[in-house]
Design an enzyme around this catalytic site. Structure first.
Site, PDB file in Angstrom:
ATOM      1  N   CYS A 109      -5.728  -2.628   2.274  1.00 21.40           N
ATOM      2  CA  CYS A 109      -5.439  -2.687   3.713  1.00 21.40           C
ATOM      3  C   CYS A 109      -6.636  -2.879   4.637  1.00 21.40           C
ATOM      4  CB  CYS A 109      -4.593  -1.499   4.139  1.00 21.40           C
ATOM      5  SG  CYS A 109      -3.869  -1.807   5.781  1.00 21.40           S
ATOM      6  N   LYS A 162      -9.528   2.481  -2.206  1.00 21.04           N
ATOM      7  CA  LYS A 162      -9.708   1.869  -0.885  1.00 21.04           C
ATOM      8  C   LYS A 162     -11.107   2.201  -0.352  1.00 21.04           C
ATOM      9  CE  LYS A 162      -7.193   1.917   3.567  1.00 21.04           C
ATOM     10  NZ  LYS A 162      -5.868   2.212   4.143  1.00 21.04           N
ATOM     11  N   GLU A 191       0.840  -1.210   0.000  1.00 18.09           N
ATOM     12  CA  GLU A 191       0.000   0.000   0.000  1.00 18.09           C
ATOM     13  C   GLU A 191       0.877   1.264   0.000  1.00 18.09           C
ATOM     14  OE1 GLU A 191      -2.222   0.521   3.635  1.00 18.09           O
ATOM     15  OE2 GLU A 191      -3.665   1.888   2.688  1.00 18.09           O
TER      16      GLU A 191
HETATM   17  N1  LIG Z   1      -3.263   1.181   6.168  1.00 17.83           N
HETATM   18  C1  LIG Z   1      -4.306   0.830   6.905  1.00 17.83           C
HETATM   19  O1  LIG Z   1      -5.444   0.894   6.463  1.00 17.83           O
HETATM   20  N2  LIG Z   1      -4.028   0.416   8.150  1.00 17.83           N
HETATM   21  C2  LIG Z   1      -5.015   0.272   9.143  1.00 17.83           C
HETATM   22  C3  LIG Z   1      -4.604  -0.643  10.232  1.00 17.83           C
HETATM   23  C4  LIG Z   1      -4.902  -2.050   9.924  1.00 17.83           C
HETATM   24  O2  LIG Z   1      -5.826  -2.321   9.160  1.00 17.83           O
HETATM   25  O3  LIG Z   1      -4.223  -2.905  10.454  1.00 17.83           O
END
Ligand SMILES: NC(=O)NCCC(=O)O
Length: 384
Positions: free
Chosen positions: A233, A196, A119
């Site tokens: 993510c 996203k 990401e």
């Molecule tokens: N980049 C992101 O969405 N991180 C959020 C934390 C997670 O999903 O572990």
């Protein structure tokens, strides 16, 4: 030993579990044992010279009478940022391009057909700081930015589909920012982009200060090597998000991520794997690696002292299959390339065995969810 020094669960199991019990431990933890993928010596040497881990595994399917095997090689890249976060923006981007190009070259030696990066791969994961400058300067056009052009060159050179998750600036809509994955076909054309869907509001993941929830739905990209989707993510915590990509026919769902050990590590090995099982498809979980330090202190809204880093991004990228098996993870501490060979016929074979798509009560869920989102909704609880 600190969490950022602990290399991997697999290494610890291999060191301490008695030889005679290790394969049973692995079967219970990881499902059916995968064959190692034989990788060319030149690739192994090159990875070692360039100081990154290279691992390869094969996910086999039964031979069918009417369909030929549909074998595809997928590469996942996890990496640290190259330059300090206060280096000039373009230098940071260029250094990451160079690092990843070197890793993609090794992927090409290993016959990879589709590659996915982590990401926001062209930048530090600076959203923890809540500062706009210089981080918003890392944003680029998904269609014409220099990172997309760079990926188009890689795609053409190596005949590889490239999934490139970036911070997008959408000039057509007022220069707004998005967290986007660009899918470049192996022909070099931009096949499309997907955004996203779920933006975290947890810990130091202050992404909601920079961009909104995506508006591209659950696109699936038909490539020469199979139908792919990208669940970026935090979307991995939402089973319905995976489900919708599956509903649109995704055979492989990538989950490019940036997440830290203190927050999510016990969930990491479960979520993408569960999605592969529940949706009869392959899933590919990719996490960045290392600790990124920032010039200015920031607080986490938890009463603790201000600090300059996000914590340790624990890598551990892996691939999971619809039969519940999964590859070992890459290291928690090192850059790495995971190459897996997938026979996509496994998806239908497992669907025919477990029938989750057939037995799912989608019409009933749809009706009940439609009711539940109404203002006047009353939960269906029966009381005495
Ligand atoms: N980049 C992101 O969405 N991180 C959020 C934390 C997670 O999903 O572990």
């Amino acid at each position: 030993m600190s969490s950022s020094q602990f290399e991997s669960l697999e290494k610890t199991l291999g060191t301490y579990v008695p030889e005679g019990e290790l394969s049973e431990v692995r079967r219970i933890l990881y499902g059916k044992e995968l064959k190692s993928l034989e990788l060319p010596q030149a690739a192994v040497d090159s990875a070692s010279e360039r100081d990154f881990e290279l691992k390869g595994y094969v996910f086999e399917a039964a031979q069918e009478q009417l369909r030929a095997a549909r074998v595809v090689r997928v590469g996942l890249i996890q990496n640290k940022i190259v330059l300090p976060t206060d280096a000039p923006v373009l230098d940071q981007i260029t250094a990451l391009h160079k690092r990843v190009a070197d890793m993609v070259e090794v992927a090409a030696m290993c016959g990879v057909n589709i590659i996915c990066f982590q990401e926001a791969w062209t930048m530090p994961f600076a959203f923890c700081t809540r500062e706009r400058e210089p981080w918003t300067e890392f944003a680029e056009s998904a269609e014409e930015g220099y990172t997309t052009r760079f990926c188009q060159e890689l795609a053409k050179k190596h005949n590889m589909v490239v999934v490139s998750p970036i911070l997008e600036r959408d000039e057509i809509h007022g220069g707004t920012l998005w967290n986007t994955a660009v899918v470049v076909s192996n022909s070099g054309k931009v096949l499309g982009k997907t955004r996203k869907n779920h933006i975290p509001r947890v810990g130091d993941f202050n992404e909601s200060s920079y961009y909104m929830e995506g508006n591209t739905g659950h696109r699936v990209f038909q490539t020469q090597f199979g139908k792919i989707a990208v669940n970026i993510c935090y979307g991995r915590h939402h089973p319905l998000n995976w489900f919708m990509y599956g509903l649109n026919g995704a055979e492989i769902i990538f989950n490019p991520s940036a997440t830290v050990g203190a927050l999510s590590e016990p969930m990491w090995s479960i979520e993408a794997r569960n999605a592969a099982i529940a949706n009869h498809c392959f899933t590919c979980a990719i996490n960045r690696v290392g600790t990124e330090h920032f010039k200015n202190e920031f607080t986490s809204g938890d009463g603790k002292k201000a600090h300059r880093d996000f914590g340790h991004f624990y890598g551990s990228s892996y691939v999971a299959a619809p039969d519940g098996s999964r590859s070992p993870g890459l290291s928690r501490t090192q850059d790495g390339l995971l190459v897996t060979e997938l026979d996509l016929n496994l998806n239908r074979q497992i669907a025919d065995k477990w029938n989750f798509k057939m037995t799912g009560r989608f019409d009933m869920y749809a009706e009940e969810i439609a009711e539940a989102v109404q203002h006047e909704f009353q939960p269906n609880i029966i009381k005495e």
